[in-house]
Design an enzyme around this catalytic site. Sequence first.
Site, PDB file in Angstrom:
ATOM      1  N   GLU A   1      19.392  93.499  67.111  1.00 14.47           N
ATOM      2  CA  GLU A   1      20.194  93.803  65.937  1.00 14.47           C
ATOM      3  C   GLU A   1      19.084  94.094  64.906  1.00 14.47           C
ATOM      4  OE1 GLU A   1      21.895  90.142  64.822  1.00 14.47           O
ATOM      5  OE2 GLU A   1      23.659  90.834  66.247  1.00 14.47           O
TER       6      GLU A   1
ATOM      7  N   GLU B   1      27.826  91.836  72.234  1.00 11.75           N
ATOM      8  CA  GLU B   1      28.013  90.916  71.564  1.00 11.75           C
ATOM      9  C   GLU B   1      29.534  90.233  70.996  1.00 11.75           C
ATOM     10  OE1 GLU B   1      25.194  89.009  69.018  1.00 11.75           O
ATOM     11  OE2 GLU B   1      23.312  89.966  70.440  1.00 11.75           O
TER      12      GLU B   1
HETATM   13  C1  BG6 Z   1      23.853  87.995  66.351  1.00  6.78           C
HETATM   14  C2  BG6 Z   1      22.470  86.969  66.956  1.00  6.78           C
HETATM   15  O1  BG6 Z   1      23.953  87.549  65.376  1.00  6.78           O
HETATM   16  O2  BG6 Z   1      24.986  86.741  66.425  1.00  6.78           O
HETATM   17  C3  BG6 Z   1      22.576  86.471  68.636  1.00  6.78           C
HETATM   18  O3  BG6 Z   1      22.287  88.954  67.980  1.00  6.78           O
HETATM   19  C4  BG6 Z   1      22.944  84.711  67.481  1.00  6.78           C
HETATM   20  O4  BG6 Z   1      21.563  85.627  68.476  1.00  6.78           O
HETATM   21  C5  BG6 Z   1      24.539  85.216  67.524  1.00  6.78           C
HETATM   22  O5  BG6 Z   1      23.536  83.874  68.642  1.00  6.78           O
HETATM   23  C6  BG6 Z   1      25.265  83.934  67.069  1.00  6.78           C
HETATM   24  O6  BG6 Z   1      25.107  83.957  65.424  1.00  6.78           O
HETATM   25  P1  BG6 Z   1      24.774  82.537  65.098  1.00  6.78           P
HETATM   26  O7  BG6 Z   1      24.343  81.793  64.455  1.00  6.78           O
HETATM   27  O8  BG6 Z   1      26.185  81.873  65.771  1.00  6.78           O
HETATM   28  O9  BG6 Z   1      23.912  81.689  66.627  1.00  6.78           O
END
Ligand code: BG6
Length: 473
Positions: free
Chosen positions: A175, A369
Amino acid sequence: MKMKQGFLWGGATAANQFEGGWNKDGKGASTSDMMTGGTHTVPRRITPVLEEKTYYPSHEAIDFYGHYKEDIKMFGEMGFKTFRMSIAWSRIFPKGYELEPNEEGLKFYDGVFDELRKNNIEPLVTISHYEMPFGLTEKYNGWASREVIECYVRYCDVIFKRYKDKVKYWLTFNEINCLTIPFGAFMAGGIIADEKNTDQLRFQALHHQFIASAKAVKLGHKINPDLKIGCMIAYMCSYPNTCNPDDILLAQNKDQINNMLCGDVQVRGYYPKFAARYFEENKIKIVMEEGDVEILQEGCVDFYSFSYYMSSVVSSDPSVEEVEGNLLGGAKNPYLKVSDWGWAIDPKGLRWTLNNIYDRYQIPLMVVENGLGAADIVNEDGTVNDDYRIDYLRDHIVQMEEAVKDGVELMGYTMWGCIDLVSASTGEMKKRYGFIYVDKDNDGKGTLARSRKKSFYWYKKVIASNGEKLSNS
Ligand code: BG6
């Protein structure tokens, strides 16, 4: 529909959120090791010196360090074709600026990659996922300094040479566009300087990461021409609140600055024209060294990967009420439901995003993701019936398949947090994403025992059918 043969189904994680073993076998403290726990409403703190009696979730996390064989076996059981993980930079270079790597750290990842291969899982490795050795923050204020580029390239040189025959797919920075927003300064840039957390500082740090990434791509290809090295963008899909042209232009501007700027530099090898006006209007002056233009051109990525969780809504009307979201908040979207953590659930936004990116670059894409953070409940018999997670993932996969029908070239899909792990934004364990439940709570208590949720069996069928069987029965 069935995805094309060789489609990379799998799951995604990050070292600082699941590995633990934060000071084992020579590992140094990373930036994430200096972040306290938090909750949905209490923000995490950054402590430049570790405090006694304070809970730091990354220190043990879910102890993949001690459980990796068991965990990888379960990924294999689900049929994963790929597993996205990151290397903890401070396991290889404890302070970041040493000249020689830590052999014990290198050995650990040898073990992990060998185990993945044994289970027929292709590793997909993020070189820096929201962490760097804290020594680099202390010495250089992280990516604010150009000196860090050399440290990063040395680190890449070591890991590319060591793992060139074990790892084919790499991502240079997680990111990377998170540095375009204030939230990203420490998390993505290792920068401590609240009063100086200006656009200037962050965009200069981003430039250093662009150069580092381009150098890494060139180096990786030299070490093994078969390596595929990608960028990774947090795709912030922003809709205009109304058809007021001011809202339309604002949404376009957000897409340009928050998303396209980084994609353009990493995929095309140069800054887009719109950046010049944005930099001028926001008094940002990127200091470039001689040769930077060429470095960027020579280090274009092979594929474009991104995270997608939600969409947001932008409004030019300052009186419109703000709601929360991932990285960016925005106006409320009345057409969408939200998760327990207030993120708008928008599967069609994924189709829009895939088309939007592919129209621009026409290189292979990968969703690295996507997932739902939810407060799971364990039944008395130990089961977790996470139908809401299955619904979320199914609906997104359906739209992903629509985008492929639209003509998008897609390499794979790795669902975020395939095993429960620490939340990056809140530091909680309660915000769970996994197919695999891990017995640990927000205060760090629990046996760390792993168990299969209902979604585990569902995803196994999805993979076995190569995306055709999506129903939850
Ligand atoms: C993404 C990141 O923005 O979101 C991850 O690359 C992160 O590291 C994921 O865990 C989900 O966000 P969160 O804050 O719910 O863990």
